[in-house]
Design a protein around this motif. Structure first.
Motif, mmCIF file in Angstrom:
data_model
loop_
_atom_site.group_PDB
_atom_site.id
_atom_site.type_symbol
_atom_site.label_atom_id
_atom_site.label_comp_id
_atom_site.label_asym_id
_atom_site.label_seq_id
_atom_site.Cartn_x
_atom_site.Cartn_y
_atom_site.Cartn_z
ATOM 1 N N UNK A 124 44.599 48.136 86.375
ATOM 2 C CA UNK A 124 44.880 49.186 85.389
ATOM 3 C C UNK A 124 46.357 49.234 85.014
ATOM 4 N N UNK A 125 47.237 49.053 86.000
ATOM 5 C CA UNK A 125 48.674 49.142 85.724
ATOM 6 C C UNK A 125 49.154 47.982 84.853
ATOM 7 N N UNK A 126 48.426 46.871 84.829
ATOM 8 C CA UNK A 126 48.823 45.708 84.041
ATOM 9 C C UNK A 126 48.407 45.821 82.574
ATOM 10 N N UNK A 127 47.369 46.580 82.298
ATOM 11 C CA UNK A 127 46.795 46.607 80.949
ATOM 12 C C UNK A 127 47.062 47.902 80.198
ATOM 13 N N UNK A 128 47.667 48.885 80.856
ATOM 14 C CA UNK A 128 47.827 50.201 80.226
ATOM 15 C C UNK A 128 48.633 50.119 78.930
ATOM 16 N N UNK A 129 49.690 49.302 78.888
ATOM 17 C CA UNK A 129 50.545 49.196 77.700
ATOM 18 C C UNK A 129 50.497 47.798 77.084
ATOM 19 N N UNK A 130 49.452 47.047 77.388
ATOM 20 C CA UNK A 130 49.345 45.673 76.891
ATOM 21 C C UNK A 130 48.761 45.663 75.479
ATOM 22 N N UNK A 131 48.989 44.552 74.778
ATOM 23 C CA UNK A 131 48.323 44.353 73.493
ATOM 24 C C UNK A 131 46.840 44.113 73.751
ATOM 25 N N UNK A 132 46.045 44.174 72.693
ATOM 26 C CA UNK A 132 44.604 43.986 72.898
ATOM 27 C C UNK A 132 44.309 42.578 73.403
#
Length: 633
Positions: free
Chosen positions: A213-221
């Motif tokens: 979750x911490x890796x994808x919270x602010x990631x691009x789609x």
């Protein structure tokens, strides 16, 4: 492409050999396979994050959004299974994921939940995909399968689901939140062919995916899909390594359970020589009983309304009689002379009394009309009185109905508390969430005590008198479904064999024996499928790699690398499968070229697994490093 795995659904069709690699002349399994599906709201992604990145990641797991949105208007009146706060919908583009997985833990499909909670379109899209790929006789577990079955029946895939014999079941742990009727219809223990599976696979997957979750919270789609794809790919590789271990442990569990529970059941049946222990018939009778009382008969409901209307009529009549005649009517004509001097206070009092009398008279007339209408509906020629037998029977039934409602309210509160306590003990639960759950538990405890007081007040006036309960006693009822037994005394269910607590406990063991036998039958098939698969995979990959050495050496090198990697994993499977063949109680077919082993190979198996896991971790570290380098370009 070199291996012929070009089908977009190849991973779905072949990712779990014990489920999909069917062999000739094998035992027919019904249902053909067991799956589970559920949603999780940890895999969120901020709205507008990485908006400059327009790349699309070709995920092997994700169901495309257009295949999901085709169901958005299927069942408009059915709410989401889990609501999502409005602020969350606005802040996050992806509010979670909805996935499906096989009973062995290998993931099938993943769906992005976009700006919403668990809407009906997500399970519908998942079911539609699974039916298209796997066809008939699929069984799927969900925590809301009882209501989901109605959703499917009202959707555009209802004919497909019916024709392909889709089966829905409630996950074993989530049964605590469902009433006894739902348990008898949807719990895996009572469904033929569901073996000893609890269908809680998704919870284990989410416990692992929460780490991403911490890796994808602010990631691009693109990177959101990429990280999840990498995580689930590694998860599936780990689960593939554990397939033979899964089968071995389940086989031992099933054999032990049958041996232990059969002895207990035989001894129990001998203690009741004059009573036939027909547990399956008892379950059918209990379900028929629960269905019969699920809705109150129309005549009984009208009779209750009629008695309540008569009691109101009696109350209004007493109020009207108590007011007497208006004081205004007792005056003489001589009292109204110009100099009679009637006081203003007396006039005001007369007006108020007259208004009160008219109001009571108006309510009385309305109530008379209601009573007459009910008498017409019930075809009552002579009005009931408190001494009438029908009046007394209906009044007693009305009191029981209030008692039933009190028990149902108490049951719901206890079950919710049970879930909150179990959630609070999860090691992966955050501190903030644990605080919220703790506050909810304290609040629920007070509500339970209030509901318990209401129950105990009504219990003592029942006929026959119902037992009063202590706070410590009712907590054990939630998992046993005993609240339904306390409800309907007018049906005389305490004389039924299935209402006996000990009989019910032995009935659970009886059904577990049935499911354990199904488990062994299915494991015999799965063992053969896995054994055949690893032999066929060795041969196929080796053949392709040998042919490519002359025409495409670089590609051949990669294929050989895959071959050696799979060979290391499958060698462990071979050792474990040999241990399965040597198990006491194994009833499957042992190939003629197999030499059974003994338990002395346990340590060899463990060492082999540790070595392979170390090697695979090295491979994954190299792959991850290459991925990071490519992302930085």
């Amino acid at each position: 492409m070199a291996l012929g795995r070009t089908d977009p659904d190849w991973r779905l069709r072949h990712g779990c050999p014990p489920c999909t690699f069917e062999q000739p002349n094998e035992c027919l399994l019904y249902p053909a396979s067991l799956k589970a599906m559920d949603g999780n709201n940890s895999a969120k992604c901020m709205a507008n994050a990485g908006s400059a990145d327009l790349h699309i990641f070709p995920s092997r797991y994700m169901i495309p959004p257009d295949q999901v949105d085709m169901f958005k208007d299927d069942v408009r009146l059915r709410p989401a299974a889990n609501s999502t706060e409005e602020n969350t919908v606005h802040v996050f583009e992806q509010t979670g994921i909805f996935l499906s997985a096989r009973q062995h833990g290998i993931i099938q499909t993943v769906t992005e939940m976009r700006r919403s909670g668990e809407l009906a379109k997500y399970p519908l899209a998942t079911i539609n995909k699974l039916l298209d790929v796997f066809g008939d006789n699929q069984a799927i577990g969900s925590d809301i399968s009882c209501s989901l079955s109605k959703t499917v029946a009202a959707s555009s895939i209802r004919d497909k689901a019916f024709n392909r014999k889709l089966l829905l079941s409630v996950n074993a742990f989530h049964r605590h939140a469902h009433n006894r009727k739902c348990q008898l219809q949807y719990h895996p223990m009572y469904l033929c062919g569901f073996r000893l599976e609890d269908l809680e696979t998704c919870e284990c997957i989410f416990a692992s995916s929460n780490a991403a979750a911490c890796l994808i919270r602010h990631a691009s789609h693109f990177h959101y899909s990429q990280f999840l794809d990498l995580h689930f790919d590694q998860w599936d590789m780990d689960k593939y390594l554990e397939l033979s271990h899964f089968i071995f442990n389940n086989y031992k569990q099933a054999v032990t359970l049958i041996d232990d529970f059969t002895k207990e059941l035989d001894a129990y049946c001998l203690s009741f020589p004059d009573q036939a222990m027909d547990f399956e018939t008892w379950v059918t009778e209990e379900l028929a009983y629960l269905e019969s009382i699920a809705s109150e008969p129309a005549h009984d409901a009208l009779a209750v309304d009629y008695v309540e209307a008569l009691e109101k009529l009696n109350t209004y009549q007493q109020q009207f009689d108590s007011l007497g005649t208006d004081e205004f009517l007792t005056y003489l004509p001589s009292s109204f002379t110009p100099d009679s001097g009637l006081s203003v206070a007396a006039s005001q009092s007369t007006k108020q009394a007259q208004a009160a009398r008219h109001a009571v008279e108006h309510r009385l007339q309305i109530q008379i009309n209601i009573v007459e209408d009910l008498e017409t509906c019930l075809d009552i020629a002579e009005r009931w009185t408190p001494g009438n037998s029908d009046y007394q029977e209906t009044l007693e039934y009305s009191r029981q109905w209030k008692f039933i409602r009190a028990v149902e309210d108490l049951e719901g509160l206890v079950v919710q508390r049970l879930f909150e306590l179990s959630k609070a003990n999860l090691s992966s639960t955050s501190y903030k969430l644990r605080r919220q759950i703790s506050r909810a538990i304290v609040k629920r405890s007070g509500a339970i005590r209030t509901a318990l007081d209401k129950y105990n007040k009504l219990a003592v006036v029942q006929n026959p008198r119902r037992p009063t309960l202590q706070y410590s006693e009712i907590l054990s009822y939630a998992a046993l479904g005993e609240f339904d037994i306390l409800k309907h005394s007018r049906h005389n269910i305490l004389t039924k064999p299935w209402s006996n607590t000990t009989h019910r406990q032995m009935g659970v063991k009886y059904f577990k024996i049935l499911r354990a036998r199904e488990e062994i039958t299915r494991l015999n098939v799965e063992t053969r499928r896995l054994h055949t698969w690893i032999d066929a995979e060795h041969s196929d990959i080796k053949h392709v790699a040998t042919e490519l050495e002359l025409t495409n050496p670089p590609l051949a090198s990669e294929i050989w690398r895959l071959y050696h990697r799979q060979r290391r994993v499958n060698d462990v499977h071979h050792v474990r499968i040999n241990r399965i063949y040597s198990l006491e109680g194994f009833t499957g077919c042992v190939p003629s070229d197999v030499t059974t082993t003994d338990d002395s190979l346990d340590s060899v198996d463990e060492v082999s697994v540790e070595m392979i896991e170390d090697e695979l971790e090295g491979d994954e570290a190299a792959r991850f490093d290459l991925c990071i380098q490519q992302m930085s370009l």
